[in-house]
Design a protein around this motif. Structure first.
Motif, PDB file in Angstrom:
ATOM      1  N   ASP A 159       0.833  -1.193   0.000  1.00  0.00           N
ATOM      2  CA  ASP A 159       0.000   0.000   0.000  1.00  0.00           C
ATOM      3  C   ASP A 159       0.877   1.257   0.000  1.00  0.00           C
ATOM      4  O   ASP A 159       1.836   1.351   0.779  1.00  0.00           O
ATOM      5  CB  ASP A 159      -0.908   0.003   1.236  1.00  0.00           C
ATOM      6  CG  ASP A 159      -2.027   1.009   1.111  1.00  0.00           C
ATOM      7  OD1 ASP A 159      -1.751   2.217   1.296  1.00  0.00           O
ATOM      8  OD2 ASP A 159      -3.167   0.603   0.845  1.00  0.00           O
ATOM      9  N   PRO A 160       0.568   2.236  -0.865  1.00  0.00           N
ATOM     10  CA  PRO A 160       1.388   3.457  -0.946  1.00  0.00           C
ATOM     11  C   PRO A 160       1.453   4.253   0.348  1.00  0.00           C
ATOM     12  O   PRO A 160       2.369   5.062   0.533  1.00  0.00           O
ATOM     13  CB  PRO A 160       0.703   4.265  -2.052  1.00  0.00           C
ATOM     14  CG  PRO A 160      -0.061   3.266  -2.855  1.00  0.00           C
ATOM     15  CD  PRO A 160      -0.494   2.217  -1.880  1.00  0.00           C
ATOM     16  N   ARG A 161       0.487   4.066   1.261  1.00  0.00           N
ATOM     17  CA  ARG A 161       0.503   4.818   2.515  1.00  0.00           C
ATOM     18  C   ARG A 161       1.558   4.324   3.495  1.00  0.00           C
ATOM     19  O   ARG A 161       1.823   4.982   4.510  1.00  0.00           O
ATOM     20  CB  ARG A 161      -0.884   4.788   3.149  1.00  0.00           C
ATOM     21  CG  ARG A 161      -1.882   5.705   2.456  1.00  0.00           C
ATOM     22  CD  ARG A 161      -3.314   5.353   2.763  1.00  0.00           C
ATOM     23  NE  ARG A 161      -3.696   4.075   2.165  1.00  0.00           N
ATOM     24  CZ  ARG A 161      -4.943   3.642   2.087  1.00  0.00           C
ATOM     25  NH1 ARG A 161      -5.930   4.369   2.580  1.00  0.00           N
ATOM     26  NH2 ARG A 161      -5.224   2.483   1.515  1.00  0.00           N
ATOM     27  N   ALA A 162       2.178   3.180   3.203  1.00  0.00           N
ATOM     28  CA  ALA A 162       3.217   2.658   4.087  1.00  0.00           C
ATOM     29  C   ALA A 162       4.332   3.679   4.277  1.00  0.00           C
ATOM     30  O   ALA A 162       4.792   3.921   5.399  1.00  0.00           O
ATOM     31  CB  ALA A 162       3.778   1.356   3.519  1.00  0.00           C
ATOM     32  N   LYS A 163       4.754   4.328   3.196  1.00  0.00           N
ATOM     33  CA  LYS A 163       5.883   5.260   3.273  1.00  0.00           C
ATOM     34  C   LYS A 163       5.550   6.527   4.040  1.00  0.00           C
ATOM     35  O   LYS A 163       6.448   7.273   4.447  1.00  0.00           O
ATOM     36  CB  LYS A 163       6.366   5.618   1.870  1.00  0.00           C
ATOM     37  CG  LYS A 163       5.381   6.371   0.997  1.00  0.00           C
ATOM     38  CD  LYS A 163       5.977   6.670  -0.371  1.00  0.00           C
ATOM     39  CE  LYS A 163       5.001   7.388  -1.309  1.00  0.00           C
ATOM     40  NZ  LYS A 163       3.882   6.509  -1.705  1.00  0.00           N
ATOM     41  N   TYR A 164       4.262   6.797   4.228  1.00  0.00           N
ATOM     42  CA  TYR A 164       3.856   7.953   5.029  1.00  0.00           C
ATOM     43  C   TYR A 164       3.577   7.575   6.487  1.00  0.00           C
ATOM     44  O   TYR A 164       3.444   8.455   7.339  1.00  0.00           O
ATOM     45  CB  TYR A 164       2.583   8.579   4.449  1.00  0.00           C
ATOM     46  CG  TYR A 164       2.720   9.087   3.034  1.00  0.00           C
ATOM     47  CD1 TYR A 164       3.700  10.028   2.705  1.00  0.00           C
ATOM     48  CD2 TYR A 164       1.868   8.635   2.031  1.00  0.00           C
ATOM     49  CE1 TYR A 164       3.824  10.487   1.406  1.00  0.00           C
ATOM     50  CE2 TYR A 164       1.976   9.101   0.729  1.00  0.00           C
ATOM     51  CZ  TYR A 164       2.965  10.028   0.429  1.00  0.00           C
ATOM     52  OH  TYR A 164       3.089  10.501  -0.870  1.00  0.00           O
TER      53      TYR A 164
END
Length: 521
Positions: A333-338
């Protein structure tokens, strides 16, 4: 609060003197009957009720520990001891200071709301503007009392109802049924809606709005599994007169300037004043240290600071799942890096200090441990320096509303799966996230799995999961799987779904003492 000045009122109650010669009135002291005379003073009664958001058990400190640790959103580190350690290994008792503080503060909020409602009865507005303000203040008192009872019934079940100022001053009070408390919560938010404004001027941000009342009424229905009524309320927030929208940048939600995001339904607004107030959250909320409203979370969770906890391994793992479009394993999921710092293999951010003067720094623990990035200032500074974070605590935001709407459409008597998936995908399509979308042809079971995963990832570390796991009825099985019992870890038992009634409450309230089973609830 950041733009809403919070005042903590101290009302002195006088006792008479038997010797009339000595019974001289001190004109410099006040009672609840003599103090409130002007619009400013009536406003103070409301602001004092908001002030409880900074008290023990609440958002200045204990709130994030209680609900992140109980729900395994955060895990212990070597620095975690005592009161908070009991929360993560489920060894807490009815004397746990964080839980005791939460109970006391919620009833303090009720006490102050009751006082505000009582003194409002004496206010004779001088003009139309004061008529409107009086109605607004009364609505805010109802909203705050509704918030308190919402959290009491979801965490303790049957609790005493204290609906008047006189009730609040009485120790002995029996517990009402869960159904009775939910009726009060519904009533409080319903009473608040008509007279709350849709928005406030900049210097009043942080007060409950009409949208906050509608949102919490919808949430109240959802928690009671009244799905059609929940959807009916929550969908109102997607259209005029409301202008809520997803913030284009997920990161912006968790920075010091997030008071301006269009996504806020209700947030506790934090601000830091001076260095002599930086430790106010350790019991100094209404003394000299109380002239501030910041939070200690950034330093207590920060890997370059106190690091009392880390992000849980289970939450990190949840960011990797089957591709929604193809079903292939290993989608990150792209939100992992945030959300966390970690290794490329798990999607975490691999460097910090991107906006520091000296330039980016490689995250040092990427191959063996993950740490929270969310609610931290490490993209702008190497250390937090002190527990003085001004990053607001989100209590409800628009993404949460969309996901509650999705859940209501999945679970109602006549499910509407395509509409539900549309709400989920709307959250996933945030411009700086753009996660792959789910097909609208999912079965009800698959859609339920999708919304539950989405809530976990989107609202990670926002003290939401504890409430979700309990209302879904899966807390015990889920948390025991993530936290297997063993040395240093007790199992999650059936009783843990509700928090223990504080021993101090039992000692002072005989009606409760006779009604507590198993020394717990």
């Amino acid at each position: 609060m950041k733009n809403l000045k919070i005042l903590a009122l101290s009302i002195l109650f006088l006792s008479g003197c038997s010797d009339k010669l000595l019974d001289v009135k001190n004109e410099n002291t006040y009672t609840d009957e003599t103090y409130f005379k002007t619009q400013t003073q009536f406003n103070e009664s409301i602001l004092a009720t908001y002030a409880v958001f900074s008290h023990m058990g609440m958002m200045s400190r204990e709130w994030y520990f209680i609900f992140d640790l109980l729900a395994n959103e955060a895990e212990r580190s070597s620095a975690l001891v005592g009161t908070e350690l009991q929360l993560t290994d489920y060894s807490f008792t009815n004397n746990n200071e964080d839980i005791v503080g939460l109970w006391a503060s919620l009833y303090r909020m009720i006490f102050r709301a009751n006082l505000a409602l009582k003194v409002m009865e004496t206010w004779q507005p001088g003009d139309d503007s004061e008529v409107a303000l009086k109605a607004q203040y009364i609505a805010e008192a109802h909203w705050l009392r509704g918030f308190a009872y919402f959290n009491l019934v979801t965490n303790w079940g049957r609790v005493p109802l204290k609906m008047t100022y006189d009730d609040s001053k009485t120790n002995s009070a029996p517990r009402a049924s869960v159904e009775e408390v939910w009726k009060v919560v519904e009533s409080e938010f319903s009473l608040a809606i008509p007279d709350l404004p849709v928005a406030y001027p900049a210097d009043q941000l942080g007060r409950a709005t009409k949208g906050a009342a509608v949102g919490f009424l919808g949430k109240t229905y959802l928690f009671q599994k009244k799905y059609d009524q929940a959807a009916e309320q929550l969908v109102k927030l997607t259209a005029a007169p409301y202008t809520y929208a997803l913030d284009p940048k997920y990161d912006h939600l968790f920075g010091e300037d997030n008071i301006n995001t269009p996504e806020v339904i209700f947030a506790v607004n934090h601000t830091y004043t001076t260095s002599n107030t930086q430790y106010y959250m350790f019991g100094g909320q209404e003394g000299e240290d109380g002239k501030t409203f910041h939070t200690g979370r950034a330093q207590e969770y920060g890997f370059n600071d106190w690091e009392n906890v880390t992000i849980s391994n289970a939450l990190v793992a949840a960011h990797k799942y089957n591709d929604p479009a193809t079903g292939a394993a290993g989608y990150i999921d792209p939100r992992a890096k945030y959300t966390f710092y970690g290794a490329t293999s798990n999607g975490g951010d691999t460097q910090y200090c991107d906006f520091c003067a000296a330039g980016p720094i490689k995250y040092p623990y990427d191959f063996y441990s993950n740490r929270y990035r969310k609610y931290e200032p490490y993209e702008f500074q190497k250390y937090t320096e002190a527990p003085m974070s001004g990053i607001n605590t989100h209590v409800m935001r628009y993404a949460d509303v969309l996901l509650m709407l999705a859940e209501a459409n999945i679970e109602k008597a006549s499910p509407n799966i395509p509409t539900a998936i549309g709400y989920i995908n709307q959250v996933r399509n945030r411009p700086d996230v753009m996660a792959k979308n789910y097909p609208t042809t999912l079965t009800q079971t698959a859609a339920r799995e999708a919304v539950r995963r989405e809530r976990r990832i989107e609202l990670a570390g926002e003290q939401v999961r504890w409430f979700d796991l309990n209302r879904w009825g899966i807390a015990k099985e889920t948390l025991n799987a993530e936290h297997p019992a063993g040395p240093g870890q007790q199992p999650f038992l059936d009783k843990h779904v509700l928090l223990p009634i504080p021993i101090a409450e039992r000692n002072s309230n005989p009606a409760i003492a006779a009604d507590v089973a198993g020394d717990w609830n």
